[in-house]
Design an enzyme around this catalytic site. Structure first.
Site, PDB file in Angstrom:
ATOM      1  N   THR A  13      14.442 -28.925 -66.487  1.00 55.70           N
ATOM      2  CA  THR A  13      15.187 -29.165 -65.260  1.00 55.70           C
ATOM      3  C   THR A  13      14.247 -29.667 -64.183  1.00 55.70           C
ATOM      4  O   THR A  13      13.162 -29.121 -64.007  1.00 55.70           O
ATOM      5  CB  THR A  13      15.838 -27.869 -64.745  1.00 55.70           C
ATOM      6  OG1 THR A  13      16.705 -27.375 -65.738  1.00 55.70           O
ATOM      7  CG2 THR A  13      16.616 -28.106 -63.477  1.00 55.70           C
ATOM      8  N   LYS A  45      23.548 -30.369 -63.425  1.00 48.51           N
ATOM      9  CA  LYS A  45      22.898 -29.229 -62.784  1.00 48.51           C
ATOM     10  C   LYS A  45      23.027 -29.241 -61.273  1.00 48.51           C
ATOM     11  O   LYS A  45      22.385 -28.462 -60.585  1.00 48.51           O
ATOM     12  CB  LYS A  45      21.420 -29.208 -63.175  1.00 48.51           C
ATOM     13  CG  LYS A  45      21.199 -29.173 -64.670  1.00 48.51           C
ATOM     14  CD  LYS A  45      19.755 -29.407 -64.999  1.00 48.51           C
ATOM     15  CE  LYS A  45      19.580 -29.752 -66.455  1.00 48.51           C
ATOM     16  NZ  LYS A  45      18.215 -30.163 -66.755  1.00 48.51           N
ATOM     17  N   GLY A  57      21.837 -27.238 -56.501  1.00 46.22           N
ATOM     18  CA  GLY A  57      21.262 -27.569 -57.790  1.00 46.22           C
ATOM     19  C   GLY A  57      20.578 -26.342 -58.342  1.00 46.22           C
ATOM     20  O   GLY A  57      20.084 -25.508 -57.582  1.00 46.22           O
ATOM     21  N   SER A 136      10.908 -27.686 -63.950  1.00 40.03           N
ATOM     22  CA  SER A 136       9.760 -28.142 -64.732  1.00 40.03           C
ATOM     23  C   SER A 136       9.031 -29.320 -64.100  1.00 40.03           C
ATOM     24  O   SER A 136       7.817 -29.355 -64.042  1.00 40.03           O
ATOM     25  CB  SER A 136      10.214 -28.557 -66.139  1.00 40.03           C
ATOM     26  OG  SER A 136      10.891 -27.516 -66.773  1.00 40.03           O
TER      27      SER A 136
END
Length: 182
Positions: A13, A45, A57, A136
């Protein structure tokens, strides 16, 4: 070998929020990975809340994030047009409630005038430069957006370019974007 009682190693993500010239954008990539395998490339998301006045989000476990978004929606109904108060109340509940404190997710929440990063350890952080990111590839997207924020680009263009840079660097981020603006 993975313990059968543990959760899979889910990654994937990048969520980025950019505020500029009276517009706020949240962009999220669509990749969900399990270990080294991409299991979905078009996950959504980023969501609209409060009748479209708030966008959010999420990064982390999807079911946990949906639980938090439902709780945030209830807080926004309780405190209409008070995003900061709703986020602080959510963070307080998240930290103190026995069930909620086990949830593994993070949120970026925004309206026309504010952006907040909300975490399970009680943080409700408002960025200094109108840019926030989680996930990430969050550090890559954040750095790229900060580099672009002072130029002539609008918020959505900055978000799309920064997310593209993050996707080029982070193996857990792809270019399939969901972008919402308030």
């Amino acid at each position: 070998m993975q313990n059968s009682n543990s959760f899979p190693d889910w990654h994937g993500t990048t969520i980025l929020a950019v505020a500029k010239d009276g517009k706020t954008v949240i962009a999220g990539d669509g990749q969900v990975s399990m270990g080294a395998t991409v299991v979905k490339g078009s996950a959504r998301k980023v969501r609209r809340l409060a009748g479209g006045k708030v966008i959010a989000g999420f990064a982390g476990a999807t079911a946990d994030a949906f639980t938090l978004l439902e709780r945030l929606e209830a807080k926004l109904e309780q405190y209409p047009d008070q995003l900061a108060r709703a986020c602080v109340d959510l963070a307080k509940d998240w930290r103190t409630d026995r069930y909620l404190r086990r949830l593994e997710a993070m949120l970026i929440v925004a309206d026309k005038s504010s952006i907040y990063t909300v975490t399970g350890v009680g943080d409700v952080l408002e960025p200094d430069q109108g840019v926030a990111a989680i996930g990430s590839g969050g550090s890559y997207a954040l750095a790229a957006a900060r580099a672009l924020i002072d130029g002539d680009l609008d918020a959505e263009t900055i978000a799309r370019k920064a997310m593209g840079i993050a996707a080029d660097i982070c193996v857990y981020t792809n270019g399939s974007l969901t972008v919402e603006t308030v």
